[in-house]
Enzyme design. Structure first.
Site, PDB file in Angstrom:
ATOM      1  N   THR A 324    -100.888 -49.219-123.615  1.00 41.53           N
ATOM      2  CA  THR A 324    -100.526 -47.902-123.084  1.00 41.53           C
ATOM      3  C   THR A 324     -99.051 -47.908-122.733  1.00 41.53           C
ATOM      4  OG1 THR A 324    -101.002 -46.268-121.346  1.00 41.53           O
ATOM      5  CG2 THR A 324    -101.229 -48.580-120.737  1.00 41.53           C
ATOM      6  N   HIS A 376    -110.525 -60.744-114.226  1.00 43.43           N
ATOM      7  CA  HIS A 376    -110.484 -62.134-113.770  1.00 43.43           C
ATOM      8  C   HIS A 376    -111.832 -62.832-113.904  1.00 43.43           C
ATOM      9  CE1 HIS A 376    -108.609 -65.533-112.180  1.00 43.43           C
ATOM     10  NE2 HIS A 376    -108.162 -65.087-111.011  1.00 43.43           N
TER      11      HIS A 376
END
Length: 405
Positions: A324, A376
């Site tokens: 993006t 994560h």
């Protein structure tokens, strides 16, 4: 007689909203002629007549939510319809077809213009009214006489009272407007909240010196455009760099399904495109096999079709990693949000001249901040940082992209 029904809308899309009727009850329609526009959370589409006839009955009005297979209208055989008076799209006689003109359709029949239903509640307006006969004490504070003021000033204890209070001028436009949220905006809100709720999302930052890319573009832009009919932009360099980095760190190109990790041995790179109706992410299929020219042509095509409303569900489905670019809107730094079930998204930003140390000197260079948000649960911090460093290195030495392609 035949029923006009909500068609299959694509993968994971089961519901739509009636955005706008293009025909009224009693209108003659031809085979394949569009009758109604439907808005989904990904694209908008037109539903046409299966055969010629007369639109005899509309079953769902504009703004109604419908599901796949629901009957939208009935078309009867015949060339003409006898009507006692003109009817609106909702079927009421002698009514004005619409009170606000044609309704906008959110592209793709896709994503560039928002579809909005009318507000069900009228705008409210609040005005404060003053009491017609306020007490004298409230309207005019008691003032000291001139003689008393002179004596008080001589003794340094003058108190002329508070200054007169002046009411702010009346504001004529204090309206509020209630607008129903579009399907696309509802989905964006739900998915962004889902990403933050379900993923252990972190972001790491770095910066890239864009000098080499900008010099290469300037040197090759005319030849490139003559050969391929499109200019060479910034994004294609990052697509190529991301593909190379994904090969080195496959966790960023994977997803979690239950208690399993699904590694993708192909790179389908989503390119986020901002539009009035909300962000859409068309996908570069097999970006790892595409040349610079193919990437640039595809990105230009995405932008064009996002604007004119012709992106398809297939264009927007899937993707293993997303890029993006908030820099096109002037963003200097941001934290991109994951596009589930992907576990990585690369954020690009505005190129800005900054003072940086180089070989013991301070020089001015065109710099860009890079941001990598990652899940994560699957990606450790070390891999995330190394991935972004790899992207940085490749972009700062664009000639090396030819060696890893």
């Amino acid at each position: 007689m035949s029923n006009v029904v909500v068609p299959q809308l694509g993968e994971s899309v089961n519901e739509a909203r009636v955005a706008r009727w293009l025909k009224h009850e009693g209108d003659h329609v031809e085979t394949g002629e569009p009758l109604v526009e439907l808005e989904t959370d990904k694209i908008d589409l037109e539903v046409g007549a299966d055969h010629a006839g007369v639109l005899s009955s509309i079953k769902h009005r504009e703004g109604d939510d419908v599901k796949v297979g629901d009957v939208l209208a009935v078309v009867e055989d015949g060339a003409e319809a006898s009507r006692s008076g003109p009817k609106t799209a909702s079927g009421s006689e002698n009514a004005t077809p619409t009170d606000a003109g044609p309704r906008p359709v959110s592209p793709p029949k896709s994503a560039a213009t928002p579809t909005q239903t009318k507000a069900d509640a009228a705008p409210s307006q609040t005005r404060a009214a003053a009491s017609p006969n306020p007490p004298r004490e409230a309207a005019e504070p008691r003032r000291a006489t001139p003689t008393a003021l002179r004596i008080a000033r001589e003794h340094d204890d003058v108190d002329e009272g508070p200054p007169p209070v002046t009411a702010p001028p009346a504001t004529e436009d204090r309206r509020e407007e209630r607008v129903r949220m579009s399907k696309r905006r509802q989905t964006i809100a739900r998915r962004l909240l889902e990403a933050q709720r379900t993923a252990a999302m972190l972001t790491t930052f770095n910066e890239a010196d864009m000098t080499a890319v900008m010099l290469l573009r300037e040197r090759r832009k005319e030849v490139f455009k003559q050969q391929h009919g499109v200019s060479i932009g910034i994004t294609s360099f990052f697509v190529k760099a991301a593909v190379a980095a994904l090969r080195a760190f496959p966790e960023l190109n994977a997803e979690i399904q239950g208690d399993e990790i699904v590694y993708k041995h192909y790179c389908d790179i989503g390119i986020a495109v901002g539009a009035e109706g909300g962000l859409v992410v068309p996908v570069l299929r097999n970006a790892d096999r595409m040349s610079f020219a193919q990437i640039e042509l595809a990105i230009r095509d995405f932008a064009t079709r996002a604007a004119d409303g012709t992106l398809t569900l297939e264009d927007l489905t899937g993707g293993t990693f997303t890029i993006t670019n908030g820099g096109v809107f002037g963003s200097l730094m941001s934290t991109p949000i994951l596009n589930p079930p992907q576990v990585g998204i690369l954020g690009l930003h505005k190129i800005q001249d900054r003072a940086v140390p180089l070989n013991g000197q301070v020089v001015i260079r065109p710099m860009m901040y890079l941001a990598l948000s990652y899940d994560h649960r699957l990606v450790d911090g070390r891999e995330a940082v190394q991935f972004l460093v790899r992207v940085k290195e490749l972009v700062e030495d664009p000639g090396s992209l030819l060696l890893v392609s």
